[in-house]
Motif scaffolding. Structure first.
Motif, PDB file in Angstrom:
ATOM      1  N   ALA A  18      13.877   5.862  41.243  1.00  0.00           N
ATOM      2  CA  ALA A  18      12.679   5.131  40.607  1.00  0.00           C
ATOM      3  C   ALA A  18      12.371   4.148  41.797  1.00  0.00           C
ATOM      4  O   ALA A  18      13.178   3.448  42.260  1.00  0.00           O
ATOM      5  CB  ALA A  18      12.618   4.453  39.411  1.00  0.00           C
ATOM      6  N   VAL A  19      11.057   4.033  42.288  1.00  0.00           N
ATOM      7  CA  VAL A  19      10.341   3.415  43.414  1.00  0.00           C
ATOM      8  C   VAL A  19       9.347   2.551  42.779  1.00  0.00           C
ATOM      9  O   VAL A  19       8.595   3.182  42.042  1.00  0.00           O
ATOM     10  CB  VAL A  19      10.070   3.826  44.578  1.00  0.00           C
ATOM     11  CG1 VAL A  19       9.444   2.979  45.537  1.00  0.00           C
ATOM     12  CG2 VAL A  19      11.303   4.814  45.223  1.00  0.00           C
ATOM     13  N   LEU A  20       9.492   1.313  42.936  1.00  0.00           N
ATOM     14  CA  LEU A  20       8.357   0.267  42.387  1.00  0.00           C
ATOM     15  C   LEU A  20       7.138   0.261  43.116  1.00  0.00           C
ATOM     16  O   LEU A  20       7.349  -0.127  44.585  1.00  0.00           O
ATOM     17  CB  LEU A  20       9.179  -1.008  42.066  1.00  0.00           C
ATOM     18  CG  LEU A  20       7.944  -2.066  41.475  1.00  0.00           C
ATOM     19  CD1 LEU A  20       7.583  -1.734  39.953  1.00  0.00           C
ATOM     20  CD2 LEU A  20       8.586  -3.738  41.343  1.00  0.00           C
ATOM     21  N   HIS A  21       5.959   0.069  42.612  1.00  0.00           N
ATOM     22  CA  HIS A  21       4.714   0.082  43.328  1.00  0.00           C
ATOM     23  C   HIS A  21       4.167  -1.228  42.476  1.00  0.00           C
ATOM     24  O   HIS A  21       3.956  -1.117  41.297  1.00  0.00           O
ATOM     25  CB  HIS A  21       3.815   1.373  43.154  1.00  0.00           C
ATOM     26  CG  HIS A  21       4.254   2.277  44.135  1.00  0.00           C
ATOM     27  ND1 HIS A  21       3.570   2.681  45.262  1.00  0.00           N
ATOM     28  CD2 HIS A  21       5.269   3.408  43.998  1.00  0.00           C
ATOM     29  CE1 HIS A  21       4.054   3.758  45.792  1.00  0.00           C
ATOM     30  NE2 HIS A  21       5.442   4.081  44.989  1.00  0.00           N
ATOM     31  N   GLU A  22       3.568  -1.923  43.445  1.00  0.00           N
ATOM     32  CA  GLU A  22       2.911  -3.379  42.937  1.00  0.00           C
ATOM     33  C   GLU A  22       1.023  -2.961  42.976  1.00  0.00           C
ATOM     34  O   GLU A  22       0.579  -2.231  43.824  1.00  0.00           O
ATOM     35  CB  GLU A  22       3.153  -4.548  43.615  1.00  0.00           C
ATOM     36  CG  GLU A  22       4.670  -4.700  43.412  1.00  0.00           C
ATOM     37  CD  GLU A  22       5.342  -6.055  44.484  1.00  0.00           C
ATOM     38  OE1 GLU A  22       4.260  -6.097  45.305  1.00  0.00           O
ATOM     39  OE2 GLU A  22       6.204  -6.657  43.999  1.00  0.00           O
ATOM     40  N   ASP A  23       0.568  -3.537  42.213  1.00  0.00           N
ATOM     41  CA  ASP A  23      -0.922  -3.476  42.216  1.00  0.00           C
ATOM     42  C   ASP A  23      -1.491  -4.517  43.325  1.00  0.00           C
ATOM     43  O   ASP A  23      -0.578  -5.193  44.003  1.00  0.00           O
ATOM     44  CB  ASP A  23      -1.476  -3.934  40.969  1.00  0.00           C
ATOM     45  CG  ASP A  23      -1.009  -5.299  40.286  1.00  0.00           C
ATOM     46  OD1 ASP A  23      -0.859  -6.019  40.950  1.00  0.00           O
ATOM     47  OD2 ASP A  23      -1.196  -5.334  39.080  1.00  0.00           O
ATOM     48  N   ALA A  42       3.774   0.279  38.591  1.00  0.00           N
ATOM     49  CA  ALA A  42       3.857   1.661  38.400  1.00  0.00           C
ATOM     50  C   ALA A  42       5.505   1.877  38.942  1.00  0.00           C
ATOM     51  O   ALA A  42       5.866   1.170  40.015  1.00  0.00           O
ATOM     52  CB  ALA A  42       3.015   2.532  39.084  1.00  0.00           C
ATOM     53  N   LEU A  43       5.915   2.819  38.297  1.00  0.00           N
ATOM     54  CA  LEU A  43       7.390   3.456  38.984  1.00  0.00           C
ATOM     55  C   LEU A  43       7.010   4.750  39.380  1.00  0.00           C
ATOM     56  O   LEU A  43       6.671   5.704  38.705  1.00  0.00           O
ATOM     57  CB  LEU A  43       8.430   3.269  37.868  1.00  0.00           C
ATOM     58  CG  LEU A  43       8.940   2.010  37.558  1.00  0.00           C
ATOM     59  CD1 LEU A  43      10.059   2.014  36.500  1.00  0.00           C
ATOM     60  CD2 LEU A  43       9.678   1.479  38.781  1.00  0.00           C
ATOM     61  N   LEU A  44       7.509   5.316  40.472  1.00  0.00           N
ATOM     62  CA  LEU A  44       7.558   6.599  41.018  1.00  0.00           C
ATOM     63  C   LEU A  44       8.813   7.217  40.931  1.00  0.00           C
ATOM     64  O   LEU A  44       9.685   6.658  41.434  1.00  0.00           O
ATOM     65  CB  LEU A  44       7.123   6.494  42.564  1.00  0.00           C
ATOM     66  CG  LEU A  44       7.033   7.692  43.061  1.00  0.00           C
ATOM     67  CD1 LEU A  44       5.824   8.646  42.841  1.00  0.00           C
ATOM     68  CD2 LEU A  44       7.035   7.739  44.630  1.00  0.00           C
ATOM     69  N   LEU A  45       8.665   8.369  40.191  1.00  0.00           N
ATOM     70  CA  LEU A  45      10.181   8.803  39.809  1.00  0.00           C
ATOM     71  C   LEU A  45      10.314  10.287  40.540  1.00  0.00           C
ATOM     72  O   LEU A  45       9.213  11.078  40.722  1.00  0.00           O
ATOM     73  CB  LEU A  45      10.261   9.218  38.359  1.00  0.00           C
ATOM     74  CG  LEU A  45       9.809   8.048  37.373  1.00  0.00           C
ATOM     75  CD1 LEU A  45      10.170   8.585  35.914  1.00  0.00           C
ATOM     76  CD2 LEU A  45      10.901   6.936  37.615  1.00  0.00           C
TER      77      LEU A  45
END
Length: 284
Positions: A260-265, A272-275
């Protein structure tokens, strides 16, 4: 008695809304444009000295009662496009554009996209509009939401590539016959049941799309473990999260076999988490 101009009415409306909104002037202008049946830019350029339409005052009173502007006008912009909205769906917010950006960057050429909890269709239809070779399926347990998403698909010229179905991931057999997707989007309910929310949210937006138990994680606990059987081996899933939920949702994802990679607004908040499947992520 001399009638006031639109410019004066907008100023007065902005004052009326000071206890309701942080964007009083914008709200007043949008409501006035809606009452006139013109765009906001057209209002500002051509109509500020005109007489006030009769329908304006009731719109201001609805807003003063905390009703969101998007529900009053029936429209909300998202990712540069106009979407129909109603109280059957959450109002698409600019912060959620992070999900679309993350999906398009990580999966630049999707062929099949799935939106779990499609709502207005904003996430799915934005991805399809940006990727003309992709087809998509939006699922929701709300008939009203599915009708709204279908209407938006037709308005945006995406009806041939976007299908909407009533499915509920909390029910057995919900995923029967779906197959696999290379892009999965999800903005599930994630608000804590006792969270303090603005009246415009708690009193008007659909509770079934907001609340997910005491810690806001109930839907993630159900949905995330089921994603592996829906995702193609090199596919990605993007989940919207609340600002304090990155770590617990990451743990759920890792337990299900994902990295999982975290994305910030744009405000720098976790959004968001990119899986991806761990094996594919590690070999990349």
């Amino acid at each position: 008695m001399t009638s006031i101009t639109i410019a004066q009415a907008i100023r007065e409306a902005a004052q009326r809304l000071e206890s309701t909104s942080d964007t009083t002037r914008l709200d007043a202008e949008v409501l006035m444009a809606h009452a006139l049946g013109v765009s906001r830019s057209d209002l500002l350029l051509r109509h500020m000295r005109d007489a006030v339409p009769e329908g304006f005052a009731p719109l201001v009173e609805r807003r003063a009662g905390q009703e969101p502007v998007a529900y009053i006008t029936g429209h909300q912009e998202f990712y540069g496009r106009d979407f129909l909205v109603s109280p059957d769906v959450l109002i698409p917010r600019g912060d959620s554009e992070t999900i679309v950006d993350a999906a398009l960057s990580a999966c630049p050429a999707p062929t099949r996209a799935l939106d779990c909890g499609v709502g207005s269709g904003a996430l799915l239809l934005s991805v399809l509009a940006e990727r003309p070779d992709a087809a998509g399926l939006g699922i929701d347990r709300s008939e009203g939401a599915l009708a709204m998403a279908s209407a938006n698909a037709e308005r945006l010229g995406l009806g041939a590539r976007a299908r909407m179905e009533k499915r509920d991931w909390t029910q057995p057999g919900w995923d029967e016959g779906l197959g696999r997707f290379d892009c999965i989007l999800a903005n599930p309910p994630y608000v804590e049941s006792e969270a303090e929310l603005a009246p415009s949210v708690r009193e008007f937006e659909p509770s079934g799309a907001l609340f997910a138990g005491p810690d806001g994680l109930d839907d993630y606990r159900v949905l995330v473990p089921q994603l592996p059987k829906l995702l193609s081996p090199d596919g990605i899933a993007v989940l919207e999260i609340g600002r304090t939920q990155a770590e617990p949702v990451r743990q759920l994802a890792e337990k299900a076999g994902f990295s999982a990679v975290l994305h910030e607004d744009l405000a720098g908040r976790p959004r968001a988490l990119l899986l991806r499947f761990c094996a594919w992520q590690c070999s990349a």
